[in-house]
Design an enzyme around this catalytic site. Structure first.
Site, PDB file in Angstrom:
ATOM      1  N   PRO A 230       0.742  -1.098  -0.143  1.00  0.00           N
ATOM      2  CA  PRO A 230       0.035  -0.131   0.104  1.00  0.00           C
ATOM      3  C   PRO A 230       0.913   1.240  -0.083  1.00  0.00           C
ATOM      4  O   PRO A 230       1.680   1.406   0.796  1.00  0.00           O
ATOM      5  CB  PRO A 230      -0.679  -0.206   1.325  1.00  0.00           C
ATOM      6  CG  PRO A 230      -0.066  -1.223   2.217  1.00  0.00           C
ATOM      7  CD  PRO A 230       1.176  -1.426   1.365  1.00  0.00           C
ATOM      8  N   GLU A 231       0.556   1.940  -1.112  1.00  0.00           N
ATOM      9  CA  GLU A 231       1.133   3.389  -0.908  1.00  0.00           C
ATOM     10  C   GLU A 231      -0.129   4.344  -0.259  1.00  0.00           C
ATOM     11  O   GLU A 231      -1.102   3.936  -0.108  1.00  0.00           O
ATOM     12  CB  GLU A 231       1.750   3.831  -2.363  1.00  0.00           C
ATOM     13  CG  GLU A 231       2.748   2.615  -2.656  1.00  0.00           C
ATOM     14  CD  GLU A 231       3.349   3.018  -4.185  1.00  0.00           C
ATOM     15  OE1 GLU A 231       3.556   4.437  -4.545  1.00  0.00           O
ATOM     16  OE2 GLU A 231       3.776   2.109  -4.834  1.00  0.00           O
TER      17      GLU A 231
END
Length: 293
Positions: free
Chosen positions: A2-3
DNA sequence: AAGCGAACCTGGCTGC
DNA sequence: TGCAGCCAGGTTCGCT
Protein backbone atom coordinates in the site's frame (compact mmCIF):
# COMPACT_ATOMS: atom_id res chain seq x y z
CA UNK A 1 1.36 -3.24 -1.07
CA UNK A 2 0.00 0.00 0.00
CA UNK A 3 1.15 3.42 -0.96
CA UNK A 4 -0.75 6.57 -0.12
CA UNK A 5 -3.69 5.96 -2.49
CA UNK A 6 -4.21 2.42 -1.20
CA UNK A 7 -4.00 3.49 2.44
CA UNK A 8 -6.42 6.34 1.79
CA UNK A 9 -8.77 3.90 0.07
CA UNK A 10 -8.61 1.63 3.08
CA UNK A 11 -9.30 4.56 5.39
CA UNK A 12 -12.36 5.58 3.44
CA UNK A 13 -13.57 2.01 3.38
CA UNK A 14 -13.21 1.53 7.14
CA UNK A 15 -14.49 4.92 8.25
CA UNK A 16 -18.26 4.35 7.91
CA UNK A 17 -18.06 1.13 9.91
CA UNK A 18 -15.51 2.16 12.51
CA UNK A 19 -16.20 5.79 13.33
CA UNK A 20 -18.75 6.04 16.12
CA UNK A 21 -18.55 2.35 16.97
CA UNK A 22 -17.32 0.97 20.27
CA UNK A 23 -14.62 -1.68 20.40
CA UNK A 24 -16.10 -4.52 22.42
CA UNK A 25 -13.36 -7.09 22.13
CA UNK A 26 -9.95 -7.41 20.44
CA UNK A 27 -8.43 -10.72 19.41
CA UNK A 28 -4.67 -10.26 19.21
CA UNK A 29 -3.41 -13.53 17.83
CA UNK A 30 0.33 -13.00 18.07
CA UNK A 31 2.64 -10.96 20.21
CA UNK A 32 4.30 -9.22 17.31
CA UNK A 33 4.08 -8.25 13.67
CA UNK A 34 7.09 -6.34 12.45
CA UNK A 35 7.44 -4.98 15.97
CA UNK A 36 5.98 -6.31 19.23
CA UNK A 37 2.51 -5.05 20.06
CA UNK A 38 2.48 -2.80 23.13
CA UNK A 39 1.89 -4.98 26.19
CA UNK A 40 -1.37 -3.18 27.01
CA UNK A 41 -2.61 -3.20 23.41
CA UNK A 42 -5.89 -5.00 24.07
CA UNK A 43 -6.75 -3.28 27.34
CA UNK A 44 -6.30 0.19 25.88
CA UNK A 45 -8.72 -0.62 23.05
CA UNK A 46 -11.52 -2.62 24.63
CA UNK A 47 -14.43 -0.48 25.79
CA UNK A 48 -13.24 2.55 23.83
CA UNK A 49 -15.30 4.39 21.27
CA UNK A 50 -13.78 5.25 17.90
CA UNK A 51 -13.92 8.99 17.39
CA UNK A 52 -12.27 9.38 13.99
CA UNK A 53 -10.38 7.53 11.26
CA UNK A 54 -7.47 9.50 9.85
CA UNK A 55 -4.36 8.99 7.77
CA UNK A 56 -0.88 10.47 7.82
CA UNK A 57 1.53 9.36 5.10
CA UNK A 58 1.03 5.58 4.87
CA UNK A 59 -0.25 5.30 8.46
CA UNK A 60 -3.86 4.83 9.51
CA UNK A 61 -4.73 6.76 12.65
CA UNK A 62 -7.72 5.67 14.71
CA UNK A 63 -8.65 8.22 17.39
CA UNK A 64 -10.28 6.85 20.52
CA UNK A 65 -12.40 8.58 23.14
CA UNK A 66 -9.65 7.88 25.68
CA UNK A 67 -7.35 10.33 23.91
CA UNK A 68 -5.22 7.50 22.56
CA UNK A 69 -4.50 6.99 18.87
CA UNK A 70 -4.22 3.53 17.37
CA UNK A 71 -1.48 3.67 14.72
CA UNK A 72 -1.59 1.04 12.00
CA UNK A 73 0.81 0.47 9.12
CA UNK A 74 0.10 -2.11 6.42
CA UNK A 75 3.68 -2.86 5.44
CA UNK A 76 3.85 -4.67 2.11
CA UNK A 77 1.01 -7.15 2.43
CA UNK A 78 -1.37 -5.89 5.11
CA UNK A 79 -5.08 -5.59 4.43
CA UNK A 80 -8.35 -5.14 6.28
CA UNK A 81 -11.69 -6.70 5.65
CA UNK A 82 -15.05 -6.16 7.26
CA UNK A 83 -17.28 -9.09 8.14
CA UNK A 84 -20.59 -9.38 9.91
CA UNK A 85 -20.27 -10.74 13.43
CA UNK A 86 -21.32 -14.37 13.51
CA UNK A 87 -24.31 -14.83 15.77
CA UNK A 88 -24.79 -17.64 18.25
CA UNK A 89 -21.15 -18.49 18.66
CA UNK A 90 -18.14 -17.21 20.48
CA UNK A 91 -17.17 -13.91 18.87
CA UNK A 92 -14.91 -14.56 15.93
CA UNK A 93 -13.91 -17.96 17.16
CA UNK A 94 -14.23 -19.83 13.92
CA UNK A 95 -16.49 -17.80 11.72
CA UNK A 96 -13.67 -16.62 9.46
CA UNK A 97 -11.33 -19.49 10.22
CA UNK A 98 -12.63 -21.02 7.03
CA UNK A 99 -11.81 -18.10 4.80
CA UNK A 100 -8.81 -18.39 2.58
CA UNK A 101 -6.04 -16.55 4.38
CA UNK A 102 -7.29 -16.99 7.92
CA UNK A 103 -3.83 -18.22 8.91
CA UNK A 104 -2.67 -14.65 8.53
CA UNK A 105 -5.55 -12.97 10.30
CA UNK A 106 -3.54 -11.44 13.11
CA UNK A 107 -5.96 -9.00 14.75
CA UNK A 108 -9.76 -9.00 14.91
CA UNK A 109 -11.66 -6.01 16.27
CA UNK A 110 -15.21 -6.82 17.35
CA UNK A 111 -17.37 -3.70 17.22
CA UNK A 112 -20.61 -2.72 18.90
CA UNK A 113 -22.35 -2.55 15.50
CA UNK A 114 -21.92 -6.30 15.05
CA UNK A 115 -19.10 -5.93 12.56
CA UNK A 116 -15.64 -7.42 12.71
CA UNK A 117 -12.61 -5.55 11.35
CA UNK A 118 -10.00 -8.17 10.48
CA UNK A 119 -6.34 -7.37 9.87
CA UNK A 120 -4.56 -9.85 7.61
CA UNK A 121 -0.85 -9.66 6.78
CA UNK A 122 1.05 -12.67 5.35
CA UNK A 123 4.47 -11.08 5.38
CA UNK A 124 3.99 -9.29 8.69
CA UNK A 125 5.83 -6.13 7.67
CA UNK A 126 2.94 -4.12 9.09
CA UNK A 127 2.63 -3.08 12.71
CA UNK A 128 0.38 -1.40 15.24
CA UNK A 129 1.04 0.90 18.17
CA UNK A 130 -0.96 3.04 20.57
CA UNK A 131 0.10 6.46 21.83
CA UNK A 132 -1.65 9.45 23.37
CA UNK A 133 -2.76 11.82 20.61
CA UNK A 134 -0.80 14.61 22.29
CA UNK A 135 2.43 12.67 21.83
CA UNK A 136 1.84 11.64 18.24
CA UNK A 137 3.87 14.39 16.59
CA UNK A 138 6.91 13.54 18.68
CA UNK A 139 6.54 9.80 18.21
CA UNK A 140 9.68 8.37 16.55
CA UNK A 141 7.58 7.22 13.60
CA UNK A 142 6.25 10.69 12.88
CA UNK A 143 9.01 12.95 14.01
CA UNK A 144 10.75 12.91 10.67
CA UNK A 145 7.83 12.29 8.37
CA UNK A 146 7.73 14.61 5.39
CA UNK A 147 4.87 16.63 3.91
CA UNK A 148 1.60 15.25 2.60
CA UNK A 149 1.83 15.30 -1.20
CA UNK A 150 -1.84 16.21 -1.51
CA UNK A 151 -1.56 19.13 0.90
CA UNK A 152 -0.70 22.71 -0.01
CA UNK A 153 2.98 22.43 0.73
CA UNK A 154 3.92 20.37 -2.31
CA UNK A 155 4.90 22.61 -5.18
CA UNK A 156 7.87 23.27 -7.40
CA UNK A 157 9.55 25.49 -4.86
CA UNK A 158 9.36 22.82 -2.19
CA UNK A 159 10.94 20.22 -4.47
CA UNK A 160 13.65 22.61 -5.56
CA UNK A 161 14.45 23.60 -2.01
CA UNK A 162 14.63 20.04 -0.73
CA UNK A 163 16.47 18.62 -3.73
CA UNK A 164 18.98 21.42 -4.24
CA UNK A 165 22.52 20.07 -4.20
CA UNK A 166 21.42 16.45 -3.95
CA UNK A 167 23.23 14.01 -6.19
CA UNK A 168 21.03 11.12 -5.26
CA UNK A 169 18.89 9.81 -8.13
CA UNK A 170 15.56 11.57 -8.49
CA UNK A 171 13.74 8.31 -7.90
CA UNK A 172 15.44 7.76 -4.55
CA UNK A 173 14.72 11.33 -3.49
CA UNK A 174 11.02 10.90 -4.22
CA UNK A 175 10.92 7.66 -2.22
CA UNK A 176 12.45 9.42 0.80
CA UNK A 177 9.55 9.53 3.28
CA UNK A 178 11.21 12.28 5.28
CA UNK A 179 10.78 14.67 2.35
CA UNK A 180 7.44 13.68 0.82
CA UNK A 181 5.47 11.05 2.72
CA UNK A 182 3.31 8.51 0.95
CA UNK A 183 4.95 7.88 -2.40
CA UNK A 184 6.17 4.34 -3.07
CA UNK A 185 7.61 2.41 -5.97
CA UNK A 186 4.52 2.44 -8.16
CA UNK A 187 3.59 6.08 -7.96
CA UNK A 188 7.14 7.34 -8.23
CA UNK A 189 7.53 5.38 -11.47
CA UNK A 190 4.21 6.71 -12.71
CA UNK A 191 4.90 10.33 -11.77
CA UNK A 192 8.33 10.33 -13.40
CA UNK A 193 6.96 8.85 -16.60
CA UNK A 194 4.18 11.41 -16.79
CA UNK A 195 6.61 14.23 -16.10
CA UNK A 196 8.99 12.73 -18.67
CA UNK A 197 11.85 12.84 -16.19
CA UNK A 198 14.53 10.18 -15.91
CA UNK A 199 14.63 8.31 -12.58
CA UNK A 200 18.42 8.39 -12.87
CA UNK A 201 18.72 12.17 -13.08
CA UNK A 202 20.24 13.80 -10.00
CA UNK A 203 17.58 15.23 -7.74
CA UNK A 204 19.52 18.48 -7.61
CA UNK A 205 18.83 19.15 -11.28
CA UNK A 206 15.30 20.22 -10.37
CA UNK A 207 16.68 23.34 -8.68
CA UNK A 208 18.28 26.36 -10.25
CA UNK A 209 21.51 27.70 -8.83
CA UNK A 210 19.90 29.89 -6.20
CA UNK A 211 17.54 27.06 -5.20
CA UNK A 212 14.62 28.38 -7.24
CA UNK A 213 12.29 25.92 -8.90
CA UNK A 214 12.83 24.87 -12.48
CA UNK A 215 9.88 24.34 -14.78
CA UNK A 216 10.55 20.65 -14.39
CA UNK A 217 10.09 20.93 -10.65
CA UNK A 218 6.76 22.72 -11.10
CA UNK A 219 5.64 20.11 -13.59
CA UNK A 220 6.66 17.21 -11.37
CA UNK A 221 4.85 18.61 -8.34
CA UNK A 222 1.65 18.91 -10.33
CA UNK A 223 1.98 15.45 -11.82
CA UNK A 224 2.49 13.86 -8.40
CA UNK A 225 -0.75 15.39 -7.16
CA UNK A 226 -2.62 14.32 -10.26
CA UNK A 227 -1.42 10.72 -10.22
CA UNK A 228 -2.22 10.28 -6.54
CA UNK A 229 -5.59 11.95 -6.93
CA UNK A 230 -6.56 9.79 -9.88
CA UNK A 231 -5.42 6.66 -8.08
CA UNK A 232 -7.54 7.47 -5.03
CA UNK A 233 -10.54 8.05 -7.26
CA UNK A 234 -9.93 4.63 -8.78
CA UNK A 235 -9.81 2.98 -5.36
CA UNK A 236 -6.05 2.39 -5.51
CA UNK A 237 -4.14 -0.25 -7.48
CA UNK A 238 -4.84 -3.96 -7.09
CA UNK A 239 -1.73 -5.84 -8.15
CA UNK A 240 -2.14 -8.90 -6.00
CA UNK A 241 -4.28 -8.45 -2.99
CA UNK A 242 -5.20 -4.85 -2.40
CA UNK A 243 -8.94 -4.43 -2.15
CA UNK A 244 -11.20 -1.72 -0.91
CA UNK A 245 -12.63 -2.58 2.49
CA UNK A 246 -15.90 -3.68 0.91
CA UNK A 247 -13.97 -6.27 -1.09
CA UNK A 248 -14.09 -4.56 -4.47
CA UNK A 249 -10.83 -4.22 -6.35
CA UNK A 250 -9.12 -0.93 -6.99
CA UNK A 251 -8.58 -0.40 -10.70
CA UNK A 252 -5.82 2.17 -11.07
CA UNK A 253 -3.44 -0.57 -12.29
CA UNK A 254 -5.22 -0.32 -15.64
CA UNK A 255 -3.99 3.26 -15.86
CA UNK A 256 -0.32 2.44 -15.31
CA UNK A 257 1.86 3.97 -17.97
CA UNK A 258 5.19 2.57 -16.75
CA UNK A 259 4.97 0.39 -13.65
CA UNK A 260 5.06 -3.35 -14.45
CA UNK A 261 4.93 -2.65 -18.18
CA UNK A 262 8.42 -3.74 -19.23
CA UNK A 263 8.65 -4.26 -22.99
CA UNK A 264 5.37 -2.51 -23.67
CA UNK A 265 4.95 0.76 -25.53
CA UNK A 266 5.27 4.01 -23.62
CA UNK A 267 1.85 5.60 -23.38
CA UNK A 268 3.07 9.17 -23.47
CA UNK A 269 1.69 11.05 -26.43
CA UNK A 270 3.98 11.12 -29.42
CA UNK A 271 6.72 9.08 -27.71
CA UNK A 272 6.73 5.65 -29.34
CA UNK A 273 9.40 4.31 -26.96
CA UNK A 274 9.37 1.05 -25.03
CA UNK A 275 9.19 0.81 -21.25
CA UNK A 276 12.34 -0.69 -19.76
CA UNK A 277 13.25 -1.98 -16.33
CA UNK A 278 16.33 -1.14 -14.31
CA UNK A 279 17.22 -1.71 -10.66
CA UNK A 280 17.88 1.25 -8.39
CA UNK A 281 18.89 0.57 -4.79
CA UNK A 282 17.46 -2.88 -5.03
CA UNK A 283 14.05 -1.92 -6.40
CA UNK A 284 12.66 -2.20 -9.90
CA UNK A 285 12.31 1.05 -11.79
CA UNK A 286 10.14 1.07 -14.90
CA UNK A 287 10.69 3.95 -17.27
CA UNK A 288 10.91 5.03 -20.87
CA UNK A 289 14.44 5.96 -21.88
CA UNK A 290 13.08 7.63 -25.00
CA UNK A 291 11.00 10.38 -23.45
CA UNK A 292 12.17 10.45 -19.84
CA UNK A 293 15.27 12.62 -19.73
C1' DA B 1 27.64 11.72 4.04
C1' DA B 2 25.52 9.46 0.79
C1' DG B 3 24.31 5.34 -1.31
C1' DC B 4 23.98 0.63 -1.69
C1' DG B 5 22.81 -4.17 -0.32
C1' DA B 6 20.79 -6.99 3.10
C1' DA B 7 17.44 -7.93 6.29
C1' DC B 8 12.70 -8.69 7.97
C1' DC B 9 8.69 -12.78 6.05
C1' DT B 10 5.52 -15.39 3.11
C1' DG B 11 3.50 -16.60 -1.22
C1' DG B 12 3.09 -16.70 -6.13
C1' DC B 13 4.97 -17.34 -10.48
C1' DT B 14 8.53 -19.18 -13.87
C1' DG B 15 11.42 -22.38 -15.64
C1' DC B 16 13.99 -26.60 -15.57
C1' DT C 1 4.70 -33.02 -10.07
C1' DG C 2 8.51 -30.92 -7.65
C1' DC C 3 11.63 -27.87 -6.50
C1' DA C 4 14.83 -24.00 -6.93
C1' DG C 5 15.08 -19.33 -7.89
C1' DC C 6 13.32 -14.88 -8.36
C1' DC C 7 10.15 -11.31 -7.41
C1' DA C 8 6.77 -8.37 -4.67
C1' DG C 9 3.27 -2.22 -2.92
C1' DG C 10 7.85 -0.79 2.88
C1' DT C 11 11.26 0.45 6.04
C1' DT C 12 15.53 0.14 8.73
C1' DC C 13 20.16 -1.11 9.64
C1' DG C 14 24.90 -1.37 8.78
C1' DC C 15 28.79 -1.33 5.81
C1' DT C 16 31.51 1.10 2.23
Amino acid sequence: MPELPEVETVRRGLEPTMTGAKILCVEQRRTDLRFPFPPDFVSRLEGRKIVAMGRRAKYLLTDLDSGDVLIMHLGMSGSFRIEAEAVSQTPGAFHHARSKNAAHDHVVFHLSNKKMIIYNDPRRFGFMDIVPRSELAEHPLFRHVGIEPLGNELNGNFLAQKFAGKKTPLKAALLDQSLIAGLGNIYVCEALNRARLSPKRSAGTLAKKGGAATERAQLLAGVIRNVLGEAITAGGSSLRDHRQADGTLGYFQHSFRAYDREGKPCRNEGCGGIIGRIVQSGRSTFYCATCQR
